[in-house]
Design an enzyme around this catalytic site. Structure first.
Site, PDB file in Angstrom:
ATOM      1  N   ASP A 178       8.127  -2.377  -6.329  1.00 30.33           N
ATOM      2  CA  ASP A 178       8.789  -2.798  -5.100  1.00 30.33           C
ATOM      3  C   ASP A 178       8.628  -1.583  -4.202  1.00 30.33           C
ATOM      4  OD1 ASP A 178      10.768  -3.005  -3.026  1.00 30.33           O
ATOM      5  OD2 ASP A 178      11.619  -4.660  -4.168  1.00 30.33           O
ATOM      6  N   HIS A 179       7.717  -1.653  -3.254  1.00 28.29           N
ATOM      7  CA  HIS A 179       7.348  -0.408  -2.567  1.00 28.29           C
ATOM      8  C   HIS A 179       8.501   0.165  -1.727  1.00 28.29           C
ATOM      9  CE1 HIS A 179       6.521  -2.948   0.952  1.00 28.29           C
ATOM     10  NE2 HIS A 179       6.478  -1.849   1.684  1.00 28.29           N
ATOM     11  N   HIS A 241      12.911  -6.627  -1.697  1.00 25.93           N
ATOM     12  CA  HIS A 241      13.296  -5.398  -1.002  1.00 25.93           C
ATOM     13  C   HIS A 241      14.783  -5.357  -0.647  1.00 25.93           C
ATOM     14  CE1 HIS A 241       9.054  -5.106  -0.960  1.00 25.93           C
ATOM     15  NE2 HIS A 241       8.820  -5.759   0.158  1.00 25.93           N
TER      16      HIS A 241
END
Ligand code: BG6
Length: 490
Positions: A178-179, A241
């Site tokens: 999950d950047h 996110h």
């Protein structure tokens, strides 16, 4: 820097993400010495390419990063190799297996294998199963899987995928990207909270009125309509996110700052997120889709989008945690495309003093105090601000809001690794702190599935917001209903 030794297998080596983010991340790790002589990357995709052609692609991808030594990009690219591969053909894994063994030998990777899936999600399960069946995992080093989103499209499909992956990899071998967890200021939530008495002792329903999380994008769907129209903002941004950010804001203090301890607390937080009934979901979720404006197309007229698409490009919601710390405190979240600007921020709104002596009729002055607000700027600025009430300088006595602010300097920012660089390094180190565990993903899907089901039944009134706004009016009404406002508004 301690060098990480590994042979990386990249599925989707000619894809957009690889070219835009992954090779640059690896190159930066190379420049810093985290990757040196003992690593190699075997790229695969369907396309036939020679090693030289692939190395050329890698060099082009990193061409915007200045070398810190002469010939560095060239030397780096010599660690890259290629095999075209059809992920559905077992015999192709036999070829990969052999190639990996050779590269391991040649580069002295000591049996460490990192498999990175950056391709169409329908193949994730097939690849993992074949890695095991065809014996691509080693016994003498680590075997890790890094996997890109989307991790399923609802709880059922996510569970199916996870079950497939679990036949080959155990939970502590899987790194789900999950950047947003790789962003400096998202990681800073924990430092701010657990490093400051001033903050953590007020971090509860006695002192906090509400928390607002905004992930705002200026761009529209661009070239990704094929994916996006099937996904929508709820799956694309909220399930992953936003849930991850909210979990870090809501969680209890971990026993220690280790990946296992942080996970336990995030999972507990997500478990206490109130699961809505359909009617609660309808009341607490707002969806939107952008219209035409500023000379740009409405979402429905973007290339590759169904002209009658009911896909949402905006979501706003009110979330509630049913636990002792947060009972009664709304977490308002929103995200959307084609909004006023590109930024991510968190606003923590504190309660006003119980008694406002300045607005007291017995006082000389008549004014009211503002709420204290702690803002965490995630992007494009990194930093935080605290808004306080203070006396305005001069004769007489009036109060005014003042701002204490810390923003990272440009040089700090330059020093901070990009999310993919950080996360690649964490995966090579075997550190899970900034990856989503299966339980987190499962709870997030269960929460989101209720909303999705509702929205799939009821036809939306789209389009309902103009580009450059902060979404549909209903998003403001969601807060107005509770007597509140978004801190960031136009
Ligand atoms: C991705 C979404 O996960 O995040 C995209 O799929 C979105 O739709 C992107 O644009 C936003 O990321 P960032 O880092 O630019 O805020």
């Amino acid at each position: 820097a301690t060098e990480n030794k590994a042979v990386i297998t990249l599925f989707g080596a000619t894809g957009d993400l690889a070219k835009r983010k992954l090779y640059t991340a690896l190159f930066k790790l190379y420049q810093k010495g985290y990757l040196a002589d003992h690593f190699a990357l075997l790229g695969t995709s369907r396309r036939p390419l020679t090693d030289e052609e692939f190395q050329q692609i890698v060099r082009e991808s990193i061409s915007n990063i200045p070398e810190t030594e002469n010939g560095q990009a060239e030397a780096f690219s010599k660690h890259f190799f290629y095999k075209s591969h059809d992920v559905t053909k077992p015999e192709h894994y036999e070829i990969l297996k052999q190639r990996l063994a050779e590269l391991d030998e040649q580069f002295g990777a000591e049996g460490n294998r990192l498999f990175y899936m950056s391709m169409a999600p329908q193949f994730f399960g097939t690849i993992a199963l074949n890695l095991k069946k065809q014996g691509l995992l080693t016994d003498n080093g680590f075997n890790r899987l890094v996997i890109e989103k989307p991790f399923g499209r609802d709880f059922e499909s996510a569970k199916k995928l996870n079950d497939e992956l679990s036949q080959t990899f155990s939970e502590n071998q899987i790194f789900r990207i999950d950047h947003y967890l790789g962003k400096e200021m998202v990681q800073n939530i924990q430092a701010l909270r657990f490093g400051n008495t001033m903050i953590e002792s007020l971090w509860n329903n006695r002192y906090i009125d509400n928390i607002q999380v905004t992930l705002s994008e200026k761009l529209g769907v661009e070239e990704r309509a094929g994916y996006y129209d099937q996904s929508g903002a709820l799956r694309d941004m909220v399930q992953n996110h936003i849930m991850q950010i909210v979990a870090q804001l809501a969680m209890e203090q971990p026993v220690a700052f280790t990946d296992a301890d942080v996970r336990v607390e995030k999972i507990k937080a997500l478990r206490s997120l109130r699961l809505y009934t359909p009617s609660e979901a309808a009341a607490n979720f707002v969806r939107g889709q952008y219209d035409a404006g500023d000379g740009t197309n409405a979402y429905r007229h973007e290339d590759g989008v169904d002209p009658e698409s009911g896909t949402e490009t905006f979501v706003a919601a009110k979330l509630m945690f049913d636990n002792y710390r947060w009972s009664g405190v709304p977490f308002y979240v929103r995200t959307g495309k084609k909004l006023a600007d590109k930024f991510t921020r968190i606003d923590v709104v504190f309660k006003k003093p119980l008694i406002d002596i300045f607005a007291n009729p017995r006082s000389e002055s008549d004014q009211s105090l503002n709420s204290n607000v702690l803002t965490i700027f995630v992007e494009p600025n990194s930093g935080f601000a605290i808004q306080l009430n203070a006396k305005r300088a001069g004769q007489g006595f009036t109060t005014e809001p003042v701002d204490l602010r810390f923003l990272q300097s440009d040089s700090d920012k330059k020093e901070s690794p990009e999310p993919y660089e950080r996360l690649f390094h964490d995966a090579l180190e075997g550190n899970h702190t900034n990856f989503a565990s299966w339980a987190e993903i499962a709870y997030a899907w269960k929460f989101v599935d209720v909303i999705r089901k509702l929205w799939d039944i009821e036809k939306p009134q789209f389009p309902n917001y103009t580009p450059g706004s902060m979404g549909p009016a209903a998003s403001d009404e969601l807060l107005a209903r509770d007597g509140r406002k978004w801190v960031y508004r136009l």
